[in-house]
Design a protein around this motif. Sequence first.
Motif: not given
Length: 308
Positions: A6, A9, A11, A44-45, A233, A239-240, A242-243, A276
Amino acid sequence: MKLLYKPLMLAIVFSIVLLTQGCVSLNKANSGASSVAISQLVIAEPLAINFKSEIAIARLSEVINRVKITDEQKAQLYYDRGVLFDSVGLRSLARLDFSHALQLEPTLTDAYNFLGIHLTQLKEFSQAYEKFDSVLELSPEHEYAHLNRGIALYYGDRPELAAQDFINFHYKQSDDPYRLLWLYLAEYEVDSVLAKKNLKQRAELVDDRTWAKQVIYLFLGSISQKEFVSELTMNISSNKALTDRLCEAYFYLGKYNQSQNNFGAAANFFKLSLSTNVYEFVEHRYARLELDLMRTKKAISIKQQDPS
């Protein structure tokens, strides 16, 4: 897993007490195992709505309302706008557009497919089956209708039939870990021992470099929740990305904890998947349904224990 077609980010390490307070009273005996993973969670954001989607919706609306076009063209535009509404979480508006599209063009298979998905999310399973049947009557090779009808059958407590649809879907791409996972979930409801045996055998076709194979290892018991979470991770650069991964990971952690009778932890993981905002993913779509079904089962259980 995206359905069809994502470095900011955040955490956060969550306190075990905060995240497991809902499951301690339900699963005191099992809370220790799940809290190991929960104490290491990475968040994630949440994804923001894509402004390009908003602009596209506005432009499509203008064409639909102001431009003189054929019914076939208007049906396609309603469908396209419905897909955009769906992608930003506006499900009711999406359903209206898919319905309008079918009124104008009754052979628009993908509109039936989306309506079936939404009806599944609303627990209107019989109507969902009908929509997916319509897709397959019009387009027998529409493979995602098998996935989506299988999911509807799975949540409609018809796991044997669901497994048949998932087998057809898995057959089209046998090295896809997500196809394998949904087949496993259905087979587990029929025969948990045989399901694990089949999962282990079929997993040999999945590339070890594919991240989702870690989910398979989790269900097989080859890795712990702690190990699974610690690798979330890996090879993530935005961030995209990750999300997207966390949307999937937390949904399957929810399903895993359900199988271990850690219902409080499972509910927390489904909520994390929802947080998410990856609306287009299968896992996000059905995390809320999982929560609804868990609440319903809990209410029934409480009523049975205390009929008065």
